[in-house]
Write an enzyme that holds these catalytic residues in place. Sequence first.
Site, PDB file in Angstrom:
ATOM      1  N   GLN A 125      18.610 -63.456 116.012  1.00 27.68           N
ATOM      2  CA  GLN A 125      18.816 -62.323 115.112  1.00 27.68           C
ATOM      3  C   GLN A 125      19.971 -61.481 115.658  1.00 27.68           C
ATOM      4  O   GLN A 125      20.004 -61.173 116.840  1.00 27.68           O
ATOM      5  CB  GLN A 125      17.534 -61.501 115.107  1.00 27.68           C
ATOM      6  CG  GLN A 125      17.460 -60.447 114.035  1.00 27.68           C
ATOM      7  CD  GLN A 125      16.198 -59.617 114.181  1.00 27.68           C
ATOM      8  OE1 GLN A 125      15.959 -59.014 115.235  1.00 27.68           O
ATOM      9  NE2 GLN A 125      15.383 -59.593 113.153  1.00 27.68           N
ATOM     10  N   SER A 128      21.863 -55.696 115.463  1.00 28.83           N
ATOM     11  CA  SER A 128      22.375 -54.515 116.157  1.00 28.83           C
ATOM     12  C   SER A 128      23.804 -54.682 116.621  1.00 28.83           C
ATOM     13  O   SER A 128      24.251 -55.773 116.983  1.00 28.83           O
ATOM     14  CB  SER A 128      21.503 -54.217 117.380  1.00 28.83           C
ATOM     15  OG  SER A 128      20.152 -54.130 117.004  1.00 28.83           O
ATOM     16  N   GLU A 243       9.222 -58.426 109.473  1.00 28.51           N
ATOM     17  CA  GLU A 243       9.198 -58.167 110.905  1.00 28.51           C
ATOM     18  C   GLU A 243       8.178 -57.083 111.248  1.00 28.51           C
ATOM     19  O   GLU A 243       7.424 -57.191 112.197  1.00 28.51           O
ATOM     20  CB  GLU A 243      10.602 -57.758 111.350  1.00 28.51           C
ATOM     21  CG  GLU A 243      10.742 -57.596 112.832  1.00 28.51           C
ATOM     22  CD  GLU A 243      12.198 -57.420 113.267  1.00 28.51           C
ATOM     23  OE1 GLU A 243      12.448 -57.498 114.467  1.00 28.51           O
ATOM     24  OE2 GLU A 243      13.063 -57.173 112.415  1.00 28.51           O
ATOM     25  N   ASN A 369       9.849 -46.581 116.639  1.00 33.65           N
ATOM     26  CA  ASN A 369       8.688 -45.939 116.018  1.00 33.65           C
ATOM     27  C   ASN A 369       9.038 -44.598 115.392  1.00 33.65           C
ATOM     28  O   ASN A 369       8.365 -44.160 114.458  1.00 33.65           O
ATOM     29  CB  ASN A 369       7.560 -45.816 117.046  1.00 33.65           C
ATOM     30  CG  ASN A 369       6.900 -47.161 117.278  1.00 33.65           C
ATOM     31  OD1 ASN A 369       7.397 -48.196 116.821  1.00 33.65           O
ATOM     32  ND2 ASN A 369       5.765 -47.152 117.965  1.00 33.65           N
ATOM     33  N   GLU A 370      10.097 -43.964 115.897  1.00 30.26           N
ATOM     34  CA  GLU A 370      10.530 -42.720 115.243  1.00 30.26           C
ATOM     35  C   GLU A 370      10.999 -43.036 113.819  1.00 30.26           C
ATOM     36  O   GLU A 370      10.649 -42.339 112.863  1.00 30.26           O
ATOM     37  CB  GLU A 370      11.657 -42.044 116.033  1.00 30.26           C
ATOM     38  CG  GLU A 370      11.229 -41.406 117.352  1.00 30.26           C
ATOM     39  CD  GLU A 370      10.894 -42.415 118.443  1.00 30.26           C
ATOM     40  OE1 GLU A 370      11.447 -43.532 118.418  1.00 30.26           O
ATOM     41  OE2 GLU A 370      10.075 -42.088 119.327  1.00 30.26           O
TER      42      GLU A 370
HETATM   43  C1  LIG Z   1      13.148 -56.301 123.469  1.00 33.40           C
HETATM   44  C2  LIG Z   1      14.126 -56.033 122.383  1.00 33.40           C
HETATM   45  C3  LIG Z   1      14.535 -57.080 121.587  1.00 33.40           C
HETATM   46  C4  LIG Z   1      15.488 -56.877 120.597  1.00 33.40           C
HETATM   47  N1  LIG Z   1      15.912 -57.949 119.874  1.00 33.40           N
HETATM   48  C5  LIG Z   1      16.910 -57.779 118.960  1.00 33.40           C
HETATM   49  C6  LIG Z   1      17.451 -58.891 118.267  1.00 33.40           C
HETATM   50  O1  LIG Z   1      17.035 -60.029 118.456  1.00 33.40           O
HETATM   51  N2  LIG Z   1      18.442 -58.688 117.387  1.00 33.40           N
HETATM   52  C7  LIG Z   1      18.917 -57.434 117.140  1.00 33.40           C
HETATM   53  O2  LIG Z   1      19.786 -57.301 116.306  1.00 33.40           O
HETATM   54  N3  LIG Z   1      18.440 -56.347 117.786  1.00 33.40           N
HETATM   55  C8  LIG Z   1      17.463 -56.502 118.702  1.00 33.40           C
HETATM   56  N4  LIG Z   1      16.980 -55.414 119.390  1.00 33.40           N
HETATM   57  C9  LIG Z   1      17.596 -54.098 119.176  1.00 33.40           C
HETATM   58  C10 LIG Z   1      16.763 -53.146 118.355  1.00 33.40           C
HETATM   59  O3  LIG Z   1      16.738 -53.531 117.016  1.00 33.40           O
HETATM   60  C11 LIG Z   1      17.355 -51.746 118.541  1.00 33.40           C
HETATM   61  O4  LIG Z   1      17.152 -51.410 119.878  1.00 33.40           O
HETATM   62  C12 LIG Z   1      16.733 -50.699 117.655  1.00 33.40           C
HETATM   63  O5  LIG Z   1      17.073 -50.899 116.309  1.00 33.40           O
HETATM   64  C13 LIG Z   1      17.151 -49.280 118.068  1.00 33.40           C
HETATM   65  O6  LIG Z   1      18.530 -49.164 118.178  1.00 33.40           O
HETATM   66  P1  LIG Z   1      19.198 -48.591 119.528  1.00 33.40           P
HETATM   67  O7  LIG Z   1      18.640 -49.334 120.654  1.00 33.40           O
HETATM   68  O8  LIG Z   1      20.646 -48.589 119.316  1.00 33.40           O
HETATM   69  O9  LIG Z   1      18.675 -47.099 119.634  1.00 33.40           O
HETATM   70  P2  LIG Z   1      19.252 -45.802 118.902  1.00 33.40           P
HETATM   71  O10 LIG Z   1      19.311 -46.041 117.445  1.00 33.40           O
HETATM   72  O11 LIG Z   1      20.464 -45.340 119.591  1.00 33.40           O
HETATM   73  O12 LIG Z   1      18.079 -44.797 119.181  1.00 33.40           O
HETATM   74  C14 LIG Z   1      17.862 -44.159 120.448  1.00 33.40           C
HETATM   75  C15 LIG Z   1      16.698 -43.181 120.294  1.00 33.40           C
HETATM   76  O13 LIG Z   1      16.997 -42.221 119.263  1.00 33.40           O
HETATM   77  C16 LIG Z   1      15.997 -42.245 118.271  1.00 33.40           C
HETATM   78  N5  LIG Z   1      16.573 -42.031 116.944  1.00 33.40           N
HETATM   79  C17 LIG Z   1      17.685 -42.582 116.406  1.00 33.40           C
HETATM   80  N6  LIG Z   1      17.846 -42.193 115.131  1.00 33.40           N
HETATM   81  C18 LIG Z   1      16.785 -41.399 114.838  1.00 33.40           C
HETATM   82  C19 LIG Z   1      16.357 -40.696 113.669  1.00 33.40           C
HETATM   83  N7  LIG Z   1      17.019 -40.758 112.515  1.00 33.40           N
HETATM   84  N8  LIG Z   1      15.212 -39.988 113.748  1.00 33.40           N
HETATM   85  C20 LIG Z   1      14.507 -39.940 114.905  1.00 33.40           C
HETATM   86  N9  LIG Z   1      14.863 -40.560 116.029  1.00 33.40           N
HETATM   87  C21 LIG Z   1      15.985 -41.282 115.992  1.00 33.40           C
HETATM   88  C22 LIG Z   1      15.390 -43.639 118.360  1.00 33.40           C
HETATM   89  O14 LIG Z   1      14.098 -43.675 117.804  1.00 33.40           O
HETATM   90  C23 LIG Z   1      15.406 -43.886 119.847  1.00 33.40           C
HETATM   91  O15 LIG Z   1      14.313 -43.270 120.427  1.00 33.40           O
HETATM   92  C24 LIG Z   1      16.027 -55.583 120.386  1.00 33.40           C
HETATM   93  C25 LIG Z   1      15.584 -54.525 121.173  1.00 33.40           C
HETATM   94  C26 LIG Z   1      14.663 -54.745 122.171  1.00 33.40           C
HETATM   95  C27 LIG Z   1      14.242 -53.587 123.013  1.00 33.40           C
END
Ligand SMILES: Cc1cc2nc3c(=O)[nH]c(=O)nc-3n(C[C@H](O)[C@H](O)[C@H](O)COP(=O)(O)OP(=O)(O)OC[C@H]3O[C@@H](n4cnc5c(N)ncnc54)[C@H](O)[C@@H]3O)c2cc1C
Lengths: 386, 344
Positions: A125, A128, A243, A369-370
Site C-alpha cells: 500500500q 502516504s 481497512e 484515531n484522532e
Molecule cells: C505500522 C504502520 C504501518 C503503516 N503502513 C502504511 C502503508 O502500508 N501504506 C501507507 O501508505 N501508509 C502506511 N502507514 C502510514 C499511516 O497511514 C500514517 O501514519 C497515518 O495516515 C498518519 O499520517 P502521519 O504519520 O503523517 O501523521 P500526521 O498526519 O502528521 O499526524 C500526526 C499527529 O497529528 C494528528 N492530526 C493530524 N491531523 C489532525 C486533525 N485534522 N485532527 C486531529 N489530529 C490531527 C494525528 O492524529 C497524529 O496524532 C503506516 C503507519 C504505521 C504506523
Amino acid sequence: MNLDFTEQENAFRAECRSWLEANVPKHSLPSGDTREGYALHLEWERKLFDAGWSCVSWPKQYGGREASLYEWLIFEEEYYRVQAPSRVTQNGIFLLAPTIFEFGTEAQKERILRPMARGDLSIAQAWSEPNAGSDLASLKSTAKRTEGGWLLTGQKTWSTRGAFSDMAYGLFRTDPSKSRHKGLTYFLFPLTGEGVTVRGVDRLDGDEGFAELFLEDLFVPDENIIGEVDKGWEVAMATTSSERGLSLRSPGRFMATAARLVDLFRRYRETCDPALRDQVVDAWMGAQAYRWYTFKSVTDMLNGKPIGAESSLNKVFWSEMDVRTHETALAILEQGACLDEGSAAADDEGAWIKGFQFALAGPIYAGTNEIQRNIAAQRVLGLPRG
Amino acid sequence: MHFAFSEDQTLLRDTVRDVLSKECTPEVVRRVWTGDNAERAPVWGTLAENGFVGMAASEDAGGMGMSEVDLALVLEEAGYAGLTGPIVETALAGLPLLETLGAGGPHASWIERVAGGEASLALCFEGQLLALHAPLADLLLVARGDALYAVPRADAGLAPQVAVDRATSVATLAYEPQAAHLVAQGPAAQAAIQLAYERAALGNACVLVGLARRMLDMAVAYAKDREQFGKPIGTQQAVQHHLANAAGRIAFAQPVVYRAAWALANRDRGGDETRTEAELAVSTAKIYAEEAGRVAARIALQVHGAIGYTIECDLHFFMKRVWTIAPFYGTSAAHRARIGAHIL
Ligand SMILES: Cc1cc2nc3c(=O)[nH]c(=O)nc-3n(C[C@H](O)[C@H](O)[C@H](O)COP(=O)(O)OP(=O)(O)OC[C@H]3O[C@@H](n4cnc5c(N)ncnc54)[C@H](O)[C@@H]3O)c2cc1C
C-alpha cells in the site's frame, strides 16, 4: 436472531481447524517484516493457497471457496487460535482486493487476484507521502500522460513491507488543474526496474517493515489504472473503509491475544499484582465485545446496511483495546517485560514487548484515531465541521 | 449466525417508543421527581393496557410468552424515555419468577394481577441491603438461600430512603422470613431465583444503554445549538471527540447486551455450558452498559457546561437514574469477579 452457528458453519470450522492443526509450522517463522522472514511467509501463503485457504470468501475462479462472511470470520478465529503465521500479503488480499472486485476490469481480476492470493505477486500500500499523512488529499505525486500509459513521479512513504514487494498501489495527480480530492487517479505500479528506488526503513520494533518509494518518470501502462482516470479518490475510499471496518482486523486476532493473556495471568498469578486480574477480565471482555459487534455488523451488511462511517468507531475500539491488552501483559511480567526477542529469559520469546510496540501503531495506521473520532463525530453524529 | 432483531421485535420497539415519547416526556418525569409516591409510575397504566407489563408471562397467565430478546429493545426504550417505576423488576425478572414458582400455590392470584398491570413487583436478592422501587411496589419477591418469599409491601419492614434520583424510590428492608410468605424452596426455587437475577441484571443493562443513548442525543443536539466564539461548540474538535467517545461506548454496549439477551433466552440448549455462557454474557453486558451510561453522563454534562449542572436542565434525570440503578443486580466489580472466577 440466532447466535448459534449453523451446521454448515460448524462443519466449516472443523474443516479449517483440522487442516490448520496439521499444517501450521511447528516453530514460529521469523518476523514477516524482515527480508528473510518475508520469503518464508510467502512459502506459507502458497501452501495456504494451494489448499484453498488463502482467501476463503473469494469466488472459486480466483482461488477462493466462496465462504460466507461468517465463515471467513470463523476461519480467522481458527487461524489465530493456532497462532498461524501473520499474513504478509494482507495489504493486497484484504485491502486492495475489495477495490479490484468493485472497480477492476475482468482482465485486471484475472491478472492480479490469483497470483496475489498465492503470494506470487505481492502488492504494498502506498498512500502516504512525506507531507501527506492524515491529509492524504494534499498529496504531491503526479502522473503525466505518455504514449500507452503514464509517467509517475513523486515520493511515497511508510509503505508496509514495500521493501519486499513486487508492486504497490497509490494515488497520483493526473489533472494538475484540480486540487485536493479531484483529479487523482488510482495506479498499480512496479517496485523494481527503471524509475523506482526503494529504501527500507526500520520500524520502532527494529524490523525493516517500512519502505520509502522514490519514483522518477516511472512508466506504467494504462491497464494499471484501477477505476477511471481522475476518479481515484472515490476508488481509494472503498479500500479505506475495508481497512477500518471488517477486513484488516478480524476478531479472531484479538480473541487469540486475550487467550494468551489469560494463559499468562494463570502462569504468573502467584507473583503479579492481584489488581491486574480485573484488567485481564477487561481484555477478555473486549475481545468478546468486538466479536459480537462484528457478527452484528456482518448481519447488518448482508441485510443491506453497510457499516459506513461507524467503521471509525470500530477502528478506535480495536486499536485501543490492543494497546491495553499488551500493557496488561507487560504489567504481569514485571521486570521480565523489558526482555526483547533474542533474550533467553524472555517469556514467549519476547512476544509481548514486540506485540506491545506494534499495538502502539494501531492508533496511527489506517487513519489515526484522532481522524477517526473526527469522522465519527461528523458523519455518525452529524456534528458540524469546524 | 444471524444477529438482527426480527421485524416483529423492531415493530414492538417502535410502538413502545411512540407511546413513551408521547406519555413519558421530560415534563412527566419532572412531575414524578417533585411529586409524591402516588405519582411515581405515571405511564404504567398505558403500558399495562398495551400488554407491555405482562409480556413475559405465559399466555395462560395473561401474558404473551415473550423472551428476553423481545424485551431487550422495549427496556432500552424505557431507559431512553426515563420511565420511572419497576419495569425491569416486574416485566422481565419478577413476573416469570412468580409464575414459575408460584403458579397453583397460595400466591398465585398475584400473577394475573401483575400481568394485567394492577400490581407491581420489586426484587430483593440475598445480600441486598436496599431494594430498588420497593416503596412503590405492591409485592416484594425476597430471596433467602434457596427460598423465595412473596411479601406484601406492608409486611416487608421497609424504611424508605432518598435516592439521588428522586424519581426512583428505594428502601432498606428488615424482613424476617414468615412461612405464610413462602412461595417455594429447594433446588428448583434456587435455579429460578438465579435466573431472575440474570434477568434483572440484563434488564438493568438494557435500561442503562437507553439512558446512555438519551444523554448522547441531548448532548449532540446541544452541541449543534449552543454557540461560543461565534460558532456552534459542536464544531470544536475537543467537543466532537468527547461525543465520539460516548458514541463508541454505546455502539459496543448494544451488541453485547443483545447477545446476552439471546444467550439468556436460549440458555438451556446446551446444558451447563450454555448456561455458563449466558451468565458470562450477562455479566459482560452489565459491565459494558454501566460503563456506557456512566461515560455518557460524564460527557453529556461536560458538553452542556453549567446549564447541565442544574436541576432545571433535563439532563440530570438521566444522569441520576444511571447512578441510582447501576449498582443493582451485581455491581461491575461483582460481575468482573464472576467472569474472573470462571475464565482465570
Ligand atoms: C505500522 C504502520 C504501518 C503503516 N503502513 C502504511 C502503508 O502500508 N501504506 C501507507 O501508505 N501508509 C502506511 N502507514 C502510514 C499511516 O497511514 C500514517 O501514519 C497515518 O495516515 C498518519 O499520517 P502521519 O504519520 O503523517 O501523521 P500526521 O498526519 O502528521 O499526524 C500526526 C499527529 O497529528 C494528528 N492530526 C493530524 N491531523 C489532525 C486533525 N485534522 N485532527 C486531529 N489530529 C490531527 C494525528 O492524529 C497524529 O496524532 C503506516 C503507519 C504505521 C504506523
